[in-house]
Design a protein around this motif. Sequence first.
Motif, PDB file in Angstrom:
ATOM      1  N   LEU A 283       0.831  -1.210   0.000  1.00 57.43           N
ATOM      2  CA  LEU A 283       0.000   0.000   0.000  1.00 57.43           C
ATOM      3  C   LEU A 283       0.859   1.250   0.000  1.00 57.43           C
ATOM      4  O   LEU A 283       0.454   2.304   0.500  1.00 57.43           O
ATOM      5  N   GLN A 284       2.063   1.114  -0.500  1.00 54.78           N
ATOM      6  CA  GLN A 284       2.971   2.247  -0.699  1.00 54.78           C
ATOM      7  C   GLN A 284       3.513   2.839   0.602  1.00 54.78           C
ATOM      8  O   GLN A 284       3.807   4.037   0.678  1.00 54.78           O
ATOM      9  N   LEU A 285       3.627   2.028   1.670  1.00 56.38           N
ATOM     10  CA  LEU A 285       4.292   2.490   2.880  1.00 56.38           C
ATOM     11  C   LEU A 285       5.677   1.858   2.933  1.00 56.38           C
ATOM     12  O   LEU A 285       5.815   0.635   2.862  1.00 56.38           O
ATOM     13  N   ARG A 286       6.671   2.670   3.068  1.00 52.68           N
ATOM     14  CA  ARG A 286       8.037   2.169   3.175  1.00 52.68           C
ATOM     15  C   ARG A 286       8.347   1.859   4.638  1.00 52.68           C
ATOM     16  O   ARG A 286       8.094   2.688   5.509  1.00 52.68           O
ATOM     17  N   VAL A 287       8.891   0.660   4.894  1.00 53.06           N
ATOM     18  CA  VAL A 287       9.182   0.232   6.265  1.00 53.06           C
ATOM     19  C   VAL A 287      10.654  -0.142   6.370  1.00 53.06           C
ATOM     20  O   VAL A 287      11.146  -0.984   5.608  1.00 53.06           O
ATOM     21  N   THR A 288      11.341   0.475   7.287  1.00 46.41           N
ATOM     22  CA  THR A 288      12.715   0.095   7.609  1.00 46.41           C
ATOM     23  C   THR A 288      12.657  -0.800   8.839  1.00 46.41           C
ATOM     24  O   THR A 288      12.298  -0.347   9.931  1.00 46.41           O
ATOM     25  N   ALA A 289      12.983  -2.078   8.656  1.00 45.45           N
ATOM     26  CA  ALA A 289      12.827  -3.058   9.732  1.00 45.45           C
ATOM     27  C   ALA A 289      14.186  -3.589  10.169  1.00 45.45           C
ATOM     28  O   ALA A 289      15.069  -3.834   9.345  1.00 45.45           O
ATOM     29  N   GLN A 290      14.324  -3.765  11.458  1.00 44.69           N
ATOM     30  CA  GLN A 290      15.535  -4.344  12.031  1.00 44.69           C
ATOM     31  C   GLN A 290      15.121  -5.423  13.036  1.00 44.69           C
ATOM     32  O   GLN A 290      14.320  -5.163  13.943  1.00 44.69           O
ATOM     33  N   TYR A 291      15.675  -6.644  12.873  1.00 42.56           N
ATOM     34  CA  TYR A 291      15.387  -7.746  13.775  1.00 42.56           C
ATOM     35  C   TYR A 291      16.694  -8.168  14.447  1.00 42.56           C
ATOM     36  O   TYR A 291      17.726  -8.269  13.787  1.00 42.56           O
ATOM     37  N   HIS A 292      16.635  -8.442  15.738  1.00 40.75           N
ATOM     38  CA  HIS A 292      17.841  -8.859  16.446  1.00 40.75           C
ATOM     39  C   HIS A 292      17.482  -9.885  17.507  1.00 40.75           C
ATOM     40  O   HIS A 292      16.701  -9.600  18.416  1.00 40.75           O
ATOM     41  N   ARG A 293      18.037 -11.103  17.365  1.00 39.55           N
ATOM     42  CA  ARG A 293      17.867 -12.170  18.348  1.00 39.55           C
ATOM     43  C   ARG A 293      16.401 -12.362  18.719  1.00 39.55           C
ATOM     44  O   ARG A 293      16.011 -12.271  19.893  1.00 39.55           O
TER      45      ARG A 293
END
Length: 394
Positions: A283-293
């Motif tokens: 839906l045209q939303l940019r998401v910067t995702a970070q996953y850790h442990r």
Amino acid sequence: MALQSLHIRRLRVPRKTTAVTSGRQRAQSFLIVATLLYRASHLAVGVLAVVRRPTDQPLPYVGIVLALALSGLTYGAALRRGRFDARHIWADVVVTGCVLPLALIAWGGVSTPPALGWAMLLGGSASAAAAIALDRLHAVTVVALLLLSHFIGYQAVGASSAVIAGHLNSLVSSAVMTWVFRWYLLRQGSLLDEANARALAAEAHKARYAERLEHHRALHDTVLATLTTLAAGSVDANAPEVRARCAREAAYLRRLIQQTADEVQHREIGTALEEAVGSVEGLQLRVTAQYHRLPQVPPAVAAALGDAVREALNNVRRHAGTGHAYLTATADPDGRGGALVTVVDRGPGFDPENCTPGLGLRGSVHARMAEVGGRATVDSAPGEGVRVELRWPG
């Protein structure tokens, strides 16, 4: 302006814990119980013998009480710890097995083999426990001490050779048979542990294969399809919609590469979050995702986190006006084995005191987290964006 928080009361969910023991530990526990029952039968004979043979000598009563106390100490500690304490075994052997029969002859007024029999019986269970708890050399030493003291004791009360030989044979047999049972049960326990380890390794291999297969299918349906279309020249690579699709798939690849081995093994929460991100990126939303442990959580908790994140991202798309959100997921820093997920935007924010949470925030974020024993908080202030924090357990 100080940030304000909206809190939802935590709903407590009962949890069940299961203690996991190895095959060797279970075998050791069985041996403790078996020798305890063996000793209990000897103590029962001793109590009946002392009660039925009234005497003005206090030593038989003291002796049976001392045997009961030492047995309680030895076997009680073994049941709590899952193993015998060598010091308790030696104390039981010396006091109950060796000293008690000789003391009854010397100071307890015992002068016949039948009157001495109950004290001699305790030596059999003492030798059995020693065969379990001590190494081979010390176990042999214990049996030798018992043989010597019981031989002297029966000789002192004039027992026949048949009685002496039969009793000494029972001392040796108790130790030998118990040692054989111990060897067999511990061996079977080790084989069971090895079989369980192989089964777990096979399951882990199967899970890794399934994970790779899922990733291959996802790459085939997304990145590979896009690259194939571009290579065929059937679309304009500079078209805005094509560039947007490439950006979304590049973000997906970046997150895939950043996953650690722990996240692959415990991927339930990662999958739920990825599905939420993918649904809003379309839906045209940019998401910067970070996953850790990423921690391992129950499936219901993973689903609740994914749904709550999806609604939080939908709110960013509808209200923030930035077209960009930041998602962070990690293990709970408090070290309780939980999860901490945050969704942040850099939009205009709002004043919590003058704004009532909407239906989506109440039902899809706060309520979902409360249902699984978690908590959601929303921090915001005018001009400072919005921060949604999801924590489980709450």
